[in-house]
Design a protein around this motif. Structure first.
Motif, PDB file in Angstrom:
ATOM      1  N   ASP A   1      35.583  37.283  32.835  1.00  0.00           N
ATOM      2  CA  ASP A   1      34.709  37.000  33.969  1.00  0.00           C
ATOM      3  C   ASP A   1      34.978  38.054  35.053  1.00  0.00           C
ATOM      4  O   ASP A   1      36.101  38.127  35.571  1.00  0.00           O
ATOM      5  CB  ASP A   1      35.045  35.582  34.473  1.00  0.00           C
TER       6      ASP A   1
ATOM      7  N   GLU B   1      34.223  38.231  38.082  1.00  0.00           N
ATOM      8  CA  GLU B   1      34.614  37.694  39.392  1.00  0.00           C
ATOM      9  C   GLU B   1      36.102  37.379  39.417  1.00  0.00           C
ATOM     10  O   GLU B   1      36.795  37.671  40.382  1.00  0.00           O
ATOM     11  CB  GLU B   1      33.818  36.403  39.690  1.00  0.00           C
ATOM     12  N   ARG B   2      36.573  36.796  38.339  1.00  0.00           N
ATOM     13  CA  ARG B   2      37.975  36.347  38.323  1.00  0.00           C
ATOM     14  C   ARG B   2      38.912  37.378  37.699  1.00  0.00           C
ATOM     15  O   ARG B   2      40.094  37.435  38.040  1.00  0.00           O
ATOM     16  CB  ARG B   2      38.097  35.018  37.561  1.00  0.00           C
ATOM     17  N   HIS B   3      38.395  38.200  36.782  1.00  0.00           N
ATOM     18  CA  HIS B   3      39.282  39.108  36.050  1.00  0.00           C
ATOM     19  C   HIS B   3      38.742  40.537  36.040  1.00  0.00           C
ATOM     20  O   HIS B   3      38.907  41.263  35.071  1.00  0.00           O
ATOM     21  CB  HIS B   3      39.496  38.590  34.626  1.00  0.00           C
TER      22      HIS B   3
ATOM     23  N   GLN C   1      39.613  42.879  38.206  1.00  0.00           N
ATOM     24  CA  GLN C   1      40.614  43.852  38.648  1.00  0.00           C
ATOM     25  C   GLN C   1      41.688  43.987  37.578  1.00  0.00           C
ATOM     26  O   GLN C   1      42.600  43.159  37.476  1.00  0.00           O
ATOM     27  CB  GLN C   1      41.237  43.395  39.977  1.00  0.00           C
TER      28      GLN C   1
ATOM     29  N   THR D   1      46.539  43.248  36.884  1.00  0.00           N
ATOM     30  CA  THR D   1      46.826  42.475  35.674  1.00  0.00           C
ATOM     31  C   THR D   1      47.766  43.233  34.740  1.00  0.00           C
ATOM     32  O   THR D   1      48.695  42.674  34.166  1.00  0.00           O
ATOM     33  CB  THR D   1      45.504  42.187  34.933  1.00  0.00           C
TER      34      THR D   1
ATOM     35  N   GLY E   1      41.881  37.434  30.725  1.00  0.00           N
ATOM     36  CA  GLY E   1      41.895  36.211  31.537  1.00  0.00           C
ATOM     37  C   GLY E   1      41.842  34.945  30.716  1.00  0.00           C
ATOM     38  O   GLY E   1      41.609  33.860  31.247  1.00  0.00           O
TER      39      GLY E   1
ATOM     40  N   ASP F   1      46.942  32.891  31.459  1.00  0.00           N
ATOM     41  CA  ASP F   1      47.328  33.379  32.782  1.00  0.00           C
ATOM     42  C   ASP F   1      48.818  33.596  32.957  1.00  0.00           C
ATOM     43  O   ASP F   1      49.317  33.662  34.072  1.00  0.00           O
ATOM     44  CB  ASP F   1      46.751  32.477  33.881  1.00  0.00           C
TER      45      ASP F   1
END
Lengths: 392, 392
Positions: free
Chosen positions: B326, B328-330, B332, B336, B388, B391
């Protein structure tokens, strides 16, 4: 492209001052890690300018050029140590992240500073002294014996920073410049070794196996990783010394500690010769011989990323430097290396995009395997052939 | 820089049509070999444009753009197979060296041409037929059983080139385009394998160990090199088949032969699924697992340089694809992968400089070692974490 274009995903831009082969060899690892590089290159024909999209041209001692370059970068590091301290100080004052820091880097820029610091730390060094004139050099030579190794603390005169003098008067021309010099005893060593360490800003550190740097006429011609028949205790002591220097000096990035191994029974088993704070010729073997290469490790360190594994991938890896031959007869490397590829399909060739000049480092080859003599011979053959020393 | 700058020493310029990750991953090997690359990129934000100094923007089906691009190159090769035959023919007519040749490449562009040719050669294929309408498809299904795998010979409709149909009427919309389609029996296979071969214009060829390409929901999620527990005789036969296809079709460069392994006792032990004529996802493991990577080998082949050794460097190497999660969530990736580097210092990360989109191939990780289960688990963890899916 004069300005670097960062990849999406929060990736940083690493600026490297100097466009030589060390910057160039960071290109491959940076691409794979998704990191954007930018080099401040000496010219559009610099080794790294062929390899890295963002390569603005500027001089490392031109404050305005370095300042403009640094503005686009998240961290600034170096291909060489010839960046003046006042330029570095200006960057730091403006909030630029610089690795290694000027305070650490000065130990690789000024040999008197380095000798003072290592001696204070109790690290074995050759006998040494700061000598300001012919009389001081004579006193040093009388105390420690002739010849004496005389070094300019920074840079050099007439393109030379080291000379071996047999009498104090031999150095009169250097003293005429009015700068202090570094006198060191001439060390009777067994062989030259190098300790290659990496340290990150948060203090993580790694050290590769100790290597033997084979020198011919004062030039490093090959590196054997690991150094053959090295006493295990000495290997451990050298690794610890490298890590200690990196920690106490606050080094960030890759640092090479060049060492003279002494004959057994002479007291200290080694003395430190030089420090270099950047990827180093003694670590080129890691491109093919280590899980993580020194170029990737340097990038990880200056970005304060966790360091990679430094485990060797083969029992023996030998790096052999390719020096330029006669440019008239051996200036065309491409047809030459075709022959080598056919002869040795496992040969790992690394070229710097440089035109051939006699004695110039224009590339290296890595060979690896289980039989050191065979691995060494393959590398020697390839380098000799590329240089034109042999013709088959 | 829109035009490539050749390095001194007689080094050639290799032009790659298409600026995706396959062109991008040629960057590192080209730098080390001293070879200059130029990519005809889809945009300034193409994966390869971040990595290669010369990356003019142009479309692969724009004859004038490709022609102007080719003028600067000593040889032209490809990141993908979507270069129209008329564009290729025009280049060849003008004397441009193109590898693979249009005559070879058409077998990776048109699945009907490929099936015809492989069948003529006696190479095991699924039962297949060219079907021009619903009635022909119905006849094929009645002869070979439903479901039938229906493929568009070139490209696809609605972004899809393959569908599994349970009745002939399910394909009515595709036949409405008026183009012939390829019907293939649905093969009940054990697993998917890939044969990665390289052939040079002068006929030298190499083949890597046969690999297992693990598919999940029709997407290659990982590759195990070599394929575990593969019958030795079958491995030899597959390698020979790959080399034979490359030779008879006149392939130059890297080619992947995708294969279905069949259960023992079914007659043929395998059938060929697809051909790809370029570096391929099934060969990404070679970056860290082979003496010579597929990207270097492809460059050597298209330049007719002697091929490099394809010896594995570790008992097991696993390549695990990193798919976008996703955004939006992953989106960047940089923060990570810091975590992953700390967790597994020997993890080899390869990212493509692409923004995250769900399911998009944005990178891969290579892991290697002596324990296949451990090597597989490390790769799976890293890819899941980057995507993602997990986690920690």
């Amino acid at each position: 492209m004069d300005r670097p274009l960062p990849a999406p995903g929060g990736f940083p831009i690493v600026g490297i001052v100097g466009g030589g082969q060390l910057a160039r060899m960071c290109a491959g690892p940076a691409v794979e890690l998704g990191i954007t590089l930018s080099v401040l290159a000496e010219s559009t024909q610099a080794a790294a300018a062929f390899a890295i999209p963002s390569a603005p041209v500027g001089a490392a001692d031109d404050l305005e050029a370095v300042r403009a370059f640094a503005r686009d970068c998240d961290v600034v590091t170096f291909d060489h140590e010839q960046v003046p301290q006042d330029v570095l100080a200006a960057l730091v004052a403006e909030g630029v992240t610089v690795h290694p820091s000027p305070e650490a880097l000065v130990h690789a820029q000024d040999k008197l500073v380095m000798r003072n610091r290592l001696s204070q730390m109790g690290i074995p060094c050759p006998a040494w002294a700061q000598v300001d004139d012919v009389a001081a050099l004579r006193a040093f030579g009388e105390a420690h014996g002739w010849p004496v190794v005389l070094k300019t603390p920074r840079g050099g005169y007439d393109g030379k920073g080291v000379r071996v003098v047999r009498t104090a008067e031999d150095a009169a021309d250097w003293f005429a410049h009015g700068e202090p010099l570094l006198a060191e005893e001439s060390v009777d060593f067994v062989r030259e070794l190098a300790v290659l360490v990496t340290r990150s800003p948060s203090g993580q550190a790694s050290v590769w196996p100790i290597v033997h740097t084979v020198q011919t006429d004062g030039i490093c011609t090959s590196v054997v990783a690991p150094a053959a028949d090295l006493d295990e205790e000495l290997a451990g002591e050298l690794a610890a010394t490298g890590l200690r220097i990196a920690g106490e000096l606050g080094v960030t990035g890759v640092m090479a500690v060049e060492v003279f191994e002494l004959a057994a029974g002479d007291g200290a088993a080694y003395v430190v010769n030089e420090l270099a704070m950047r990827p180093h010729n003694s670590g080129h073997w890691t491109q093919d011989g280590s899980v993580t290469s020194q170029f990737e490790q340097h990038l990880r360190a200056v970005l304060d990323l966790p360091l990679g594994a430094v485990t060797p991938r083969s029992p023996w890896t030998v790096m052999t430097n390719v020096l330029g031959g006669d440019p008239e007869r051996h200036g065309q490397l491409y047809p030459t290396y075709k022959h080598l590829m056919a002869r040795d399909p496992a040969l790992r060739i690394h070229l710097y995009g440089k035109s051939v000049r006699p004695g110039r480092k224009i590339g290296h080859v890595n060979t690896y395997g289980t039989d050191l003599a065979e691995v060494t011979a393959r590398g020697r053959h390839a380098a000799d052939y590329l240089q034109g020393v042999i013709d088959e």
